[in-house]
Write a protein that holds these residues in place. Structure first.
Motif, PDB file in Angstrom:
ATOM      1  N   LEU A   1       0.806  -1.218   0.000  1.00 41.22           N
ATOM      2  CA  LEU A   1       0.000   0.000   0.000  1.00 41.22           C
ATOM      3  C   LEU A   1       0.846   1.278   0.000  1.00 41.22           C
ATOM      4  N   GLN A   2       1.857   1.299   0.838  1.00 39.84           N
ATOM      5  CA  GLN A   2       2.624   2.532   1.039  1.00 39.84           C
ATOM      6  C   GLN A   2       4.015   2.202   1.532  1.00 39.84           C
ATOM      7  N   ASN A   3       4.964   3.049   1.182  1.00 39.61           N
ATOM      8  CA  ASN A   3       6.340   2.863   1.624  1.00 39.61           C
ATOM      9  C   ASN A   3       6.953   4.257   1.814  1.00 39.61           C
ATOM     10  N   PRO A   4       7.766   4.451   2.864  1.00 42.43           N
ATOM     11  CA  PRO A   4       8.303   5.796   3.133  1.00 42.43           C
ATOM     12  C   PRO A   4       9.124   6.377   1.984  1.00 42.43           C
ATOM     13  N   THR A   5       9.918   5.533   1.276  1.00 42.75           N
ATOM     14  CA  THR A   5      10.726   6.066   0.162  1.00 42.75           C
ATOM     15  C   THR A   5       9.801   6.609  -0.929  1.00 42.75           C
ATOM     16  N   ASN A   6       8.782   5.828  -1.247  1.00 40.30           N
ATOM     17  CA  ASN A   6       7.820   6.269  -2.263  1.00 40.30           C
ATOM     18  C   ASN A   6       7.174   7.586  -1.856  1.00 40.30           C
ATOM     19  N   ASP A   7       6.815   7.671  -0.579  1.00 34.98           N
ATOM     20  CA  ASP A   7       6.107   8.877  -0.141  1.00 34.98           C
ATOM     21  C   ASP A   7       6.981  10.124  -0.216  1.00 34.98           C
ATOM     22  N   MET A   8       8.294   9.965   0.020  1.00 35.96           N
ATOM     23  CA  MET A   8       9.194  11.127  -0.103  1.00 35.96           C
ATOM     24  C   MET A   8       9.227  11.621  -1.553  1.00 35.96           C
ATOM     25  N   VAL A   9       9.286  10.660  -2.481  1.00 36.51           N
ATOM     26  CA  VAL A   9       9.371  11.044  -3.897  1.00 36.51           C
ATOM     27  C   VAL A   9       8.023  11.583  -4.391  1.00 36.51           C
ATOM     28  N   ALA A  10       6.948  10.960  -3.910  1.00 35.64           N
ATOM     29  CA  ALA A  10       5.610  11.466  -4.269  1.00 35.64           C
ATOM     30  C   ALA A  10       5.437  12.895  -3.743  1.00 35.64           C
ATOM     31  N   ALA A  11       5.970  13.154  -2.548  1.00 39.70           N
ATOM     32  CA  ALA A  11       5.854  14.496  -1.959  1.00 39.70           C
ATOM     33  C   ALA A  11       6.607  15.519  -2.816  1.00 39.70           C
ATOM     34  N   LYS A  12       7.737  15.100  -3.385  1.00 35.38           N
ATOM     35  CA  LYS A  12       8.489  16.008  -4.265  1.00 35.38           C
ATOM     36  C   LYS A  12       7.667  16.348  -5.507  1.00 35.38           C
ATOM     37  N   ILE A  13       7.092  15.317  -6.144  1.00 36.93           N
ATOM     38  CA  ILE A  13       6.316  15.560  -7.372  1.00 36.93           C
ATOM     39  C   ILE A  13       5.075  16.400  -7.045  1.00 36.93           C
ATOM     40  N   CYS A  14       4.488  16.119  -5.883  1.00 35.16           N
ATOM     41  CA  CYS A  14       3.321  16.880  -5.423  1.00 35.16           C
ATOM     42  C   CYS A  14       3.672  18.372  -5.317  1.00 35.16           C
ATOM     43  N   ASP A  15       4.818  18.639  -4.727  1.00 40.57           N
ATOM     44  CA  ASP A  15       5.292  20.008  -4.547  1.00 40.57           C
ATOM     45  C   ASP A  15       5.569  20.666  -5.908  1.00 40.57           C
ATOM     46  N   MET A  16       6.177  19.902  -6.815  1.00 41.95           N
ATOM     47  CA  MET A  16       6.483  20.441  -8.145  1.00 41.95           C
ATOM     48  C   MET A  16       5.212  20.800  -8.908  1.00 41.95           C
ATOM     49  N   GLU A  17       4.165  19.977  -8.742  1.00 41.92           N
ATOM     50  CA  GLU A  17       2.902  20.239  -9.450  1.00 41.92           C
ATOM     51  C   GLU A  17       2.033  21.265  -8.722  1.00 41.92           C
ATOM     52  N   GLY A  18       2.348  21.519  -7.432  1.00 40.17           N
ATOM     53  CA  GLY A  18       1.515  22.433  -6.649  1.00 40.17           C
ATOM     54  C   GLY A  18       0.261  21.763  -6.130  1.00 40.17           C
ATOM     55  N   GLY A  19       0.365  20.463  -5.790  1.00 40.44           N
ATOM     56  CA  GLY A  19      -0.801  19.728  -5.307  1.00 40.44           C
ATOM     57  C   GLY A  19      -0.849  19.618  -3.796  1.00 40.44           C
ATOM     58  N   THR A  20      -1.856  18.852  -3.312  1.00 41.44           N
ATOM     59  CA  THR A  20      -2.000  18.676  -1.866  1.00 41.44           C
ATOM     60  C   THR A  20      -1.655  17.252  -1.423  1.00 41.44           C
ATOM     61  N   ALA A  21      -1.709  16.293  -2.338  1.00 35.60           N
ATOM     62  CA  ALA A  21      -1.395  14.897  -1.986  1.00 35.60           C
ATOM     63  C   ALA A  21      -1.020  14.152  -3.260  1.00 35.60           C
ATOM     64  N   ALA A  22      -0.162  13.137  -3.105  1.00 33.18           N
ATOM     65  CA  ALA A  22       0.282  12.378  -4.289  1.00 33.18           C
ATOM     66  C   ALA A  22       0.658  10.972  -3.885  1.00 33.18           C
ATOM     67  N   MET A  23       0.669  10.091  -4.863  1.00 26.79           N
ATOM     68  CA  MET A  23       1.103   8.710  -4.627  1.00 26.79           C
ATOM     69  C   MET A  23       1.851   8.197  -5.856  1.00 26.79           C
ATOM     70  N   LEU A  24       2.801   7.303  -5.633  1.00 28.27           N
ATOM     71  CA  LEU A  24       3.495   6.674  -6.746  1.00 28.27           C
ATOM     72  C   LEU A  24       2.786   5.374  -7.095  1.00 28.27           C
ATOM     73  N   THR A  25       2.829   5.022  -8.370  1.00 23.11           N
ATOM     74  CA  THR A  25       2.282   3.744  -8.832  1.00 23.11           C
ATOM     75  C   THR A  25       3.382   3.000  -9.593  1.00 23.11           C
ATOM     76  N   SER A  26       3.102   1.736  -9.904  1.00 20.75           N
ATOM     77  CA  SER A  26       4.136   0.916 -10.545  1.00 20.75           C
ATOM     78  C   SER A  26       4.399   1.327 -11.985  1.00 20.75           C
ATOM     79  N   SER A  27       3.466   2.042 -12.605  1.00 22.74           N
ATOM     80  CA  SER A  27       3.626   2.454 -14.006  1.00 22.74           C
ATOM     81  C   SER A  27       2.693   3.621 -14.297  1.00 22.74           C
ATOM     82  N   GLY A  28       2.894   4.225 -15.455  1.00 26.43           N
ATOM     83  CA  GLY A  28       1.973   5.277 -15.896  1.00 26.43           C
ATOM     84  C   GLY A  28       0.602   4.695 -16.176  1.00 26.43           C
ATOM     85  N   GLN A  29       0.572   3.476 -16.702  1.00 26.37           N
ATOM     86  CA  GLN A  29      -0.711   2.807 -16.967  1.00 26.37           C
ATOM     87  C   GLN A  29      -1.506   2.673 -15.672  1.00 26.37           C
ATOM     88  N   ALA A  30      -0.822   2.226 -14.614  1.00 25.04           N
ATOM     89  CA  ALA A  30      -1.499   2.066 -13.315  1.00 25.04           C
ATOM     90  C   ALA A  30      -2.007   3.412 -12.824  1.00 25.04           C
TER      91      ALA A  30
END
Ligand SMILES: Cc1ncc(COP(=O)(O)O)c(C=O)c1O
Length: 427
Positions: free
Chosen positions: A57-86
């Protein structure tokens, strides 16, 4: 990080080490996490406390990177998935169920088209595809009472159409549904769709974000701006109690900024488990650290290639939204004034056969089912990514049988042009 410029967010967003902590983001290579009591763990299962219990469901490394992308996009929450398709599947399936309907731009990546048109249709979700160039009236006519979202790509792969984000956002909002945009090609360095009214952004991080062809991945970012509760009847999954979490109502408990990603993690990631591996998230973060430096070079090289091909006697057309005179130049200037992407599409006066000869003679540019990489790569979509489409579907996706997609890397533009020149001599 939210007050910093995008370049600073690329380098330092998502993770701020404390005293004596590692400078680089730690790879938490663990499937599971230890707790002192069953009560502690129970709180996680009830979504009463935030934390980690299982990497499906969740992993701290993923969440750090998701937080970076979230910040870059100007969002409030983000999550990583295994692929763009997912990422695209989850973004839609999080709000559209069997019996629902989605309006999508017809010029989207072939894999996404297939996902929507074939696989998600089998799940009972209907799609209406509209030209990105349609009028607002035509767009409005595509909505049905059961429409739950509108979907498009900032810059479409490989048609290179530019989405009029404000037009699509207006139609979506007038019908009480969110606009979801796949921002893979532009990246938040060149375009931040939330600034133009988009509600949810997705990425294939496999492309420019990773940038080095190292790891497949995806990301979903929520702007936190869509008011789910104002359209309660359309989004029961977010606005009514979830029995699998003891009756939690996501939009109430996690608010506008957190409901979408929390539900997507708690339900879809729990049930489907298409999570990015922490190793890949680490590699993705390395790519993100130089994204702001690479993107201008990709764009510079693509413009040089487009200018070279524009007047070439063997070339029938060149499509590059950063090229003056391109059909989408004005829209690109509006939404991406600093650059679009590194991908150029072109066709041959000699048709499909000429395209195939050209491809065979390239030396530096490699034939790959890949795009948006530091190394130049190229593809003939009609015989690869889009080969499931018939001629009519190809035309609707903005692809002709002679179209070559040329993804300029960050090498020297003169070498790329020399490679193209020698291959064209063989045509
Ligand atoms: C715009 C776009 N979206 C989504 C995808 C799918 O991403 P992935 O290959 O990471 O599953 C791609 C892949 O090329 C793409 O170009």
């Amino acid at each position: 990080m939210s007050d910093y410029k995008i370049s600073t967010k690329c380098v330092q967003g998502g993770y701020t080490p404390g005293n004596g902590e590692p400078r680089q983001i730690p790879i938490v290579q663990s499937t599971t996490f230890k707790y002192a009591t069953s009560e502690d763990m129970g709180k996680l299962f009830d979504l009463e406390a935030s934390g980690y219990f299982y990497t499906r469901l969740q992993n701290p490394t993923n969440d750090m990177v998701a937080a970076k992308i979230c910040d870059m996009e100007g969002g409030t929450a983000a999550m990583l998935t295994s692929s763009g398709q997912a990422a695209n599947f989850y973004a839609i399936f999080n709000i559209a169920n069997c019996g629902d309907h989605v309006v999508a731009s017809s010029t989207i990546y072939g894999g996404t088209y297939n996902l929507f048109h074939v696989t998600m249709r089998k799940m009972g979700i209907d799609f209406t595809f509209v030209s990105p160039d349609c009028t607002l009236e035509e767009l409005n006519a595509a909505f049905k009472p059961n429409t739950k979202a509108v979907f498009g790509e900032t810059i479409a792969n490989p048609a290179l159409t530019v989405l009029d984000i404000e037009k699509f956002a207006k139609a979506a909002h007038d019908h009480g549904v969110p606009l979801i945009i796949d921002n893979t090609f532009a990246t938040p360095v060149n375009c931040r769709p939330f600034e133009w009214g988009c509600d949810i952004v997705t990425h294939s991080t496999t492309k420019y974000m990773d940038g080095h062809g190292a790891g497949v991945g995806g990301c979903i970012v929520d702007s936190g701006r869509f008011d789910w509760m104002a359209h309660k009847e359309k989004f029961p999954g977010l606005c009514t109690p979830d029995d699998s979490y003891h009756g939690i109502t996501y939009a109430e408990k996690f608010g506008q900024g957190g409901a979408f990603i929390t539900k997507c993690t708690a339900q879809l990631m729990r049930d489907f488990g298409s999570i990015q591996s922490p190793q890949n998230a680490f590699l993705l973060n390395l790519g993100l650290e130089s994204l702001h430096v690479r993107m201008p070079r990709h764009c510079e090289n693509a413009l040089a290639v487009a200018k070279y091909l524009k007047d070439h006697p063997k070339i029938s057309f060149v499509t590059y939204p950063g090229l003056e005179g391109d059909k989408y130049y004005d829209l690109a200037q509006k939404y991406m004034p600093n650059g679009t992407c590194g991908v150029v599409s072109f066709g041959f006066k000699g048709g499909r056969a000429a395209a195939e000869i050209f491809m065979k003679h390239l030396k530096l540019a490699a034939i790959e089912t890949h795009v948006a990489d530091a190394r130049t790569c190229t593809l003939h979509p009609a015989s690869a990514t889009h080969r499931q489409m018939n001629d009519q579907e190809l035309a609707a996706a903005g692809i002709t049988p002679d179209l070559v997609r040329f993804s300029c890397g960050i090498e020297d533009a003169a070498d790329l042009i020399a490679d193209i020149q020698q291959a064209l001599e063989q045509v």
